[in-house]
Design a protein around this motif. Structure first.
Motif, PDB file in Angstrom:
ATOM      1  N   VAL A  95       0.871  -1.176   0.000  1.00 54.47           N
ATOM      2  CA  VAL A  95       0.000   0.000   0.000  1.00 54.47           C
ATOM      3  C   VAL A  95       0.906   1.222   0.000  1.00 54.47           C
ATOM      4  CG1 VAL A  95      -1.938  -1.070   1.225  1.00 54.47           C
ATOM      5  CG2 VAL A  95      -0.112   0.020   2.517  1.00 54.47           C
ATOM      6  N   PRO A  96       0.425   2.366  -0.433  1.00 54.33           N
ATOM      7  CA  PRO A  96       1.237   3.580  -0.289  1.00 54.33           C
ATOM      8  C   PRO A  96       1.571   3.781   1.181  1.00 54.33           C
ATOM      9  CG  PRO A  96      -0.629   3.983  -1.730  1.00 54.33           C
ATOM     10  CD  PRO A  96      -0.842   2.630  -1.128  1.00 54.33           C
ATOM     11  N   ALA A  97       2.792   4.214   1.448  1.00 54.95           N
ATOM     12  CA  ALA A  97       3.265   4.366   2.821  1.00 54.95           C
ATOM     13  C   ALA A  97       3.323   5.845   3.196  1.00 54.95           C
ATOM     14  CB  ALA A  97       4.647   3.748   2.960  1.00 54.95           C
ATOM     15  N   ARG A  98       3.012   6.126   4.450  1.00 52.99           N
ATOM     16  CA  ARG A  98       3.001   7.516   4.892  1.00 52.99           C
ATOM     17  C   ARG A  98       4.340   7.878   5.543  1.00 52.99           C
ATOM     18  NH1 ARG A  98      -0.586  11.258   5.046  1.00 52.99           N
ATOM     19  NH2 ARG A  98      -2.234   9.811   4.427  1.00 52.99           N
ATOM     20  N   GLY A  99       4.769   9.100   5.295  1.00 53.20           N
ATOM     21  CA  GLY A  99       6.000   9.565   5.900  1.00 53.20           C
ATOM     22  C   GLY A  99       6.074  11.073   5.931  1.00 53.20           C
ATOM     23  N   ASP A 100       7.084  11.569   6.618  1.00 56.56           N
ATOM     24  CA  ASP A 100       7.367  13.002   6.669  1.00 56.56           C
ATOM     25  C   ASP A 100       7.561  13.508   5.242  1.00 56.56           C
ATOM     26  OD1 ASP A 100       8.786  15.518   6.909  1.00 56.56           O
ATOM     27  OD2 ASP A 100       9.360  14.943   8.934  1.00 56.56           O
ATOM     28  N   GLU A 101       6.989  14.654   4.913  1.00 61.07           N
ATOM     29  CA  GLU A 101       7.102  15.168   3.557  1.00 61.07           C
ATOM     30  C   GLU A 101       8.545  15.512   3.195  1.00 61.07           C
ATOM     31  OE1 GLU A 101       4.500  18.460   3.444  1.00 61.07           O
ATOM     32  OE2 GLU A 101       5.794  19.806   4.623  1.00 61.07           O
ATOM     33  N   ASP A 102       9.403  15.662   4.206  1.00 61.31           N
ATOM     34  CA  ASP A 102      10.816  15.951   3.964  1.00 61.31           C
ATOM     35  C   ASP A 102      11.712  14.755   4.282  1.00 61.31           C
ATOM     36  OD1 ASP A 102      10.557  18.790   3.248  1.00 61.31           O
ATOM     37  OD2 ASP A 102       9.916  19.055   5.325  1.00 61.31           O
ATOM     38  N   TYR A 103      11.124  13.569   4.433  1.00 66.40           N
ATOM     39  CA  TYR A 103      11.910  12.379   4.754  1.00 66.40           C
ATOM     40  C   TYR A 103      12.889  12.077   3.624  1.00 66.40           C
ATOM     41  CZ  TYR A 103      13.146   7.482   5.372  1.00 66.40           C
ATOM     42  OH  TYR A 103      13.846   6.306   5.502  1.00 66.40           O
ATOM     43  N   ASP A 104      14.115  11.749   4.001  1.00 66.07           N
ATOM     44  CA  ASP A 104      15.168  11.456   3.025  1.00 66.07           C
ATOM     45  C   ASP A 104      16.057  10.369   3.618  1.00 66.07           C
ATOM     46  OD1 ASP A 104      17.375  11.385   1.339  1.00 66.07           O
ATOM     47  OD2 ASP A 104      17.391  13.553   1.011  1.00 66.07           O
ATOM     48  N   SER A 105      15.975   9.167   3.090  1.00 68.38           N
ATOM     49  CA  SER A 105      16.739   8.044   3.652  1.00 68.38           C
ATOM     50  C   SER A 105      18.237   8.288   3.597  1.00 68.38           C
ATOM     51  CB  SER A 105      16.383   6.745   2.920  1.00 68.38           C
ATOM     52  OG  SER A 105      16.739   6.821   1.542  1.00 68.38           O
ATOM     53  N   SER A 106      18.704   9.070   2.634  1.00 71.55           N
ATOM     54  CA  SER A 106      20.142   9.308   2.502  1.00 71.55           C
ATOM     55  C   SER A 106      20.693  10.180   3.625  1.00 71.55           C
ATOM     56  CB  SER A 106      20.454   9.952   1.147  1.00 71.55           C
ATOM     57  OG  SER A 106      20.010  11.295   1.094  1.00 71.55           O
ATOM     58  N   GLN A 107      19.807  10.852   4.369  1.00 69.42           N
ATOM     59  CA  GLN A 107      20.254  11.752   5.435  1.00 69.42           C
ATOM     60  C   GLN A 107      20.130  11.138   6.823  1.00 69.42           C
ATOM     61  OE1 GLN A 107      21.659  14.825   4.235  1.00 69.42           O
ATOM     62  NE2 GLN A 107      21.370  13.403   2.529  1.00 69.42           N
ATOM     63  N   ALA A 108      19.635   9.912   6.902  1.00 68.81           N
ATOM     64  CA  ALA A 108      19.371   9.310   8.213  1.00 68.81           C
ATOM     65  C   ALA A 108      20.625   9.229   9.075  1.00 68.81           C
ATOM     66  CB  ALA A 108      18.753   7.927   8.039  1.00 68.81           C
ATOM     67  N   GLY A 109      21.723   8.761   8.501  1.00 65.69           N
ATOM     68  CA  GLY A 109      22.949   8.631   9.281  1.00 65.69           C
ATOM     69  C   GLY A 109      23.478   9.964   9.770  1.00 65.69           C
ATOM     70  N   ILE A 110      23.337  11.002   8.952  1.00 62.72           N
ATOM     71  CA  ILE A 110      23.782  12.340   9.342  1.00 62.72           C
ATOM     72  C   ILE A 110      22.931  12.857  10.496  1.00 62.72           C
ATOM     73  CG2 ILE A 110      24.006  14.731   8.568  1.00 62.72           C
ATOM     74  CD1 ILE A 110      24.568  13.649   5.758  1.00 62.72           C
TER      75      ILE A 110
END
Length: 542
Positions: free
Chosen positions: A242-257
């Motif tokens: 199903v479509p998944a909900r998330g923060d409109e500014d979510y960015d997986s590439s920035q998680a570690g930072i």
């Protein structure tokens, strides 16, 4: 010893550590150490340079050079969610009745699940243990620990509800702030499942601080790449149902930072507010190297000026993220050093399960072997599914100034969750009989007090991905038991590390197989309502 006389010359805290370790390193007026526990995601035995890996991991390697690395360490399970419960409680994954783990937000808290199995009514976390000893406690990163969340109609979300209907404004209840952590910032389901958003002490924390912590700041996401921050490409990989909900500014590439910066900020704030008088526990649960493999362009966060390149550094996305993991570790170590507290910080590094499957693993160096000599990969009951790196450092890196002697190697069979009993012993607290039921303190090994030929565990249990298959290991013998409770394979690791020769039909092992199978079923019979016995002795202050 007359402790009242001794305390005239040394602080009583120092006395406790002297009694604990038997070390003269604390002859000066030292305090209980800070503790930093770093949990990697999907990092296999041979991923790191110090274990023979080809990808540069200089910061993690330096931990081993200035401390101890283990060659026979195992994650509690061969998959992340069940391991994460155990690494916080010291009990095998099945102890709360959920051997498969508390994966997503449609699961209640793993610490409260089946609490009637314990006298305390719930499972005590290592955070609570350290709080009782006066530590400030903080958690950062991937969770997979369950919790109570609601949909927009006010109903608790369960397996039957649609997860994407979550009411972000209500946050999550029964989370880590209610289980021993003074502060936490985390991804409830990691970077691979919704909610694709950060939560702080139970409250939704939008990436953009100007946004309201409500559903207005979220959007629906489908599989694919999203250009959000400009410092990398965010990817959604498991929202195909199903479509998944998330923060409109979510960015997986920035998680570690984001997570490593928050961890460093916690140390900054702690030192400023407590003037180094109160020790802290920092539990850092990295998103790396789980899919999606979406490294940032620049680890310093500014794509306009690449100061610390990550994307493209090694020639492949998987190894770029492994390289980024090492940068996260280095960032935390640099902060400890900057504050002058590195030498009195016990740092532990390990992984939640074995190496990634080759079909989703692409390293820049084609000669990289992320699993070394071991059979199979993540989710498997074979050694490759759960044998992981484990490194511990405590001291200034010199032989004279370190509790854990630098450059040492231990071949002891240990479990990742043994660090929980280690914290009981470090802080000299009695362990309840129904808590940390499978954990043995590593302190005698770390301090060189226990001979290598004196095993820490009489036996250990292994668990595959979702507890479909298990195994029991005693010495070098490993007996596999399938989901039907049938003994199917037997291996002697002293002669067959790659588990290529199945001894199950060898007549000389008949009695051994029967005995090991009976022991496995005695301690791992989670299908019954009875409480399984401990596999280790509860720690008692001597």
């Amino acid at each position: 010893m007359n402790t009242s006389l001794f305390c005239r010359n040394y602080s009583c805290i120092t006395l406790l550590i002297l009694l604990l370790t038997g070390s003269t390193f604390f002859a000066q007026d030292r305090k209980l150490p800070n503790v930093v526990f770093i949990l990697a995601d999907d990092v296999g035995y041979a991923d790191l340079g110090v274990y023979g890996g080809k990808v540069p991991t200089p910061n993690i390697d330096s931990l081993a050079r200035s401390g101890m690395r283990f060659t026979d360490a195992h994650s509690p399970a061969a998959l992340c969610a069940p391991s994460r419960f155990s690494l916080l409680t010291g009990s095998y994954p099945y102890r709360n009745g959920r051997p498969g783990g508390s994966w997503d937000i449609n699961n209640s808290s793993g610490f409260s699940a089946n609490g009637n199995r314990t006298k305390a009514g719930r499972h005590i976390t290592v955070g609570e243990i350290m709080q009782n000893a006066g530590y400030k406690t903080a958690f950062f990163g991937k969770m997979h620990l369950g919790g109570t969340v609601y949909d927009t109609l006010g109903n608790v979300i369960t397996q039957k509800n649609k997860i994407n209907a979550m009411d972000y404004s209500r946050g999550v209840e029964d989370a880590l702030n209610e289980h021993g952590f003074d502060y936490w910032l985390g991804l409830l389901s990691g970077i691979q499942h919704e909610p694709y958003a950060y939560f702080e002490n139970g409250k939704y924390k939008p990436v953009d601080p100007k946004n309201p912590a409500t559903n207005e700041s979220t959007r629906l996401l489908t599989n694919g790449f999203y250009k959000v921050s400009g410092n990398g490409l965010s990817e959604i990989v498991e929202a195909d149902r199903v479509p998944a909900r998330g923060d409109e500014d979510y960015d997986s590439s920035q998680a570690g930072i984001i997570l490593s910066t928050a961890a460093v900020n916690f140390i900054d704030k702690h030192v400023a507010e407590n003037e180094k008088e109160k020790p802290f526990l920092l539990y850092y649960s990295s998103q790396a190297i789980h899919v999606p493999h979406s490294p940032p362009f620049d680890f310093d966060g500014d794509p306009e000026t690449i100061d610390e390149q990550v994307y493209g550094k090694t020639g492949a996305m998987t190894s770029d993220v492994l390289y980024e993991l090492d940068l996260q570790v280095g960032k935390i170590m640099d902060k400890l050093k900057e504050e002058g507290i590195l030498e009195n910080t016990l740092i532990i590094f390990t992984s939640d399960n074995g190496a990634l499957w080759p079909r989703i693993t692409h390293y820049g160096d084609p000669g990289h072997d992320n699993n070394g000599p071991f059979r199979d990969y993540k989710a498997s009951i074979y050694e490759g599914g759960h044998r992981v790196p484990f490194i511990a450092r405590w001291g200034d890196g010199t032989k004279e100034g370190s509790i854990i002697k630098p450059g040492t190697i231990s071949d002891q069979t240990i479990m990742g969750h043994d660090w929980v009993a280690t914290m009981y012993k470090l802080t000299r607290q009695n362990m309840q009989e129904d808590q940390a039921k499978d954990s043995s303190s590593l302190m005698p090994i770390l301090t060189g007090k226990q001979p290598e030929d004196e095993p820490l565990h009489e036996f250990v249990l292994y668990q595959a991905g979702f507890a479909r298959d298990g195994a029991i290991r005693e010495g070098d013998l490993v007996l596999m038991v399938d989901r039907n409770n049938e003994a199917t394979e037997l291996y002697d690791l002293s002669k067959d590390l790659g588990q290529e020769r199945n001894l199950i039909k060898q007549p000389e092992f008949k009695e051994t197989i029967q005995r090991l199978k009976a022991k496995f079923l005695k301690y791992n019979d989670h299908n019954n309502d009875t409480v399984e016995p401990r596999t280790t002795k509860a720690y008692r202050v001597q």
